[in-house]
Enzyme design. Sequence first.
Site, short mmCIF file in Angstrom:
data_model
loop_
_atom_site.label_atom_id
_atom_site.label_comp_id
_atom_site.label_asym_id
_atom_site.label_seq_id
_atom_site.Cartn_x
_atom_site.Cartn_y
_atom_site.Cartn_z
N LYS A 164 -9.58 -1.51 -87.15
CA LYS A 164 -10.52 -2.59 -86.81
C LYS A 164 -9.76 -3.78 -86.23
O LYS A 164 -10.13 -4.33 -85.18
CB LYS A 164 -11.28 -3.02 -88.07
N LYS A 175 -4.09 -14.07 -87.29
CA LYS A 175 -4.09 -12.79 -88.00
C LYS A 175 -3.90 -11.64 -87.01
O LYS A 175 -3.16 -10.69 -87.27
CB LYS A 175 -5.40 -12.62 -88.78
N THR A 194 -11.03 -10.57 -92.07
CA THR A 194 -10.38 -10.46 -90.77
C THR A 194 -11.44 -9.98 -89.79
O THR A 194 -12.00 -8.90 -89.95
CB THR A 194 -9.19 -9.48 -90.79
#
Lengths: 283, 283
Positions: free
Chosen positions: B234, B166, B91
Amino acid sequence: MIIAWIGTGVMGRPMALHLAKAGHQVTVYNRTTAKTAGMAPDVKIETDIPSCVKTADVVFSMVGYPEDVEAVYRTVMKHAKPGAILVDMTTSSPSLAVKLYQEARTKGFDMLDAPVTGGDLGAINRTLSIMVGGDKDVFEKVLPLLEKLGARINHMGGPGSGQHTKLANQTAIAGAVAGVAEALMYASAKQLDPYRVISVLTGGSAHSWQAEINGPKMIDKDYRPGFYVKHYLKDLKLALAEKEDLSLPVLEQVTRAYELLAKHGYADMGTQAIIEYYLRKML
Amino acid sequence: MIIAWIGTGVMGRPMALHLAKAGHQVTVYNRTTAKTAGMAPDVKIETDIPSCVKTADVVFSMVGYPEDVEAVYRTVMKHAKPGAILVDMTTSSPSLAVKLYQEARTKGFDMLDAPVTGGDLGAINRTLSIMVGGDKDVFEKVLPLLEKLGARINHMGGPGSGQHTKLANQTAIAGAVAGVAEALMYASAKQLDPYRVISVLTGGSAHSWQAEINGPKMIDKDYRPGFYVKHYLKDLKLALAEKEDLSLPVLEQVTRAYELLAKHGYADMGTQAIIEYYLRKML
């Protein structure tokens, strides 16, 4: 069992009829009399509260706002039979529920707060979740009646606990529904197929009832009400009023969003209309 | 098919082994060499990227942060076989994905961004959801390999679209997980049984994966990581960095919460630790 039912809107009407179908003698009252049309002869219709409640063993109410609840029970407690059990199923103020419980006890009544989730379909299909606050023994007395109305019935604690549970539930929804709306705004800005994004979301740890049911409605701009903005806003404001010194920033943010939506003409639309808060940059 | 796999952490390790079990010749590399221990003889282990990738038809990567992705592919693109397909499953930044895609094309490679959801259990049980960005014909070439790794595989659009999907997913989670935490804080302040509240929430329109799986962990203060705070932070920061002029207030609020959690020592705990943001009044 002789039952009085006050409030025959989209929720109350099918609920009162379920109790009648179960063999109870049900008398209904609604402020707007047109909403009781067609309910006879399954139930008896009265056009004032005193006549509706005077012989009832259990008085149920499912009305609109806390002020309605307060007004209804001011009259009910003057005219109900001594020893009657009063059950308010409106989503209303927990503090008011405690106050009414105490007043009821003083006047020789028992009282429960018993708000529900599951919407009009839940009321029709008897799949409601019912969250009950008040004395356990009183809860047990009305449980057979509640079981005619819903599929999951939980005694949550003393007076007000049913309302508090409902407000916790609405708080969780606030985050979930806003999360879905923000995800769709992001997806749209990145030219992703929004239906495919919803399909990804609902397949994993982003899954929620809000993503599954309200996500596609947000994409389609289908704002027909399952649950009204104005009613949800009432609940959110109740939660904020009750939270005392807790800091609940997401609840606060989402309440602001629904306040603006109501102001901009979305009060009578469904809660999925929150996407318009983002689309129309009401922020 | 000759496969190179870069990054054998909790996710990458079982994924690489699935491909080997499916009959492919897999060579792995991990920066911390201890993490490849025990993987031979199912896979070949190399201790530098050039040796790992030099004969591969497809190069997969599953590393930590965008800067790791960039560093890995700087080396990969110098040493991979002409015509190799590069598939980054980390990701990572959608903008970086686009940049690497363009660089790959210039140098005679194909490239896909293919982040996943489903966690370590999904990687082990091959139930991951895989969101793929890049050229459709390249996607179709690696689809048989991706089908060995996950249960739902979606081509979402051009380069970067997998990453964007995502991030939309993580945005929806932000609202859901904060909503559950705020609901539990409210419930706790009102002395409700929190397990019973979660049971009510998960039975209706407040239902979410976060309520069902992370709700009980929040109650139990069980912060063992399913998904790390530091990794989720993140992702949230990537979403904020990419949102451009969109206003996503819930995403912003929840990102602040996870920033404070990371600062207060929760970086290596699971995302359900967000309840500590409220309990410890980090706001």
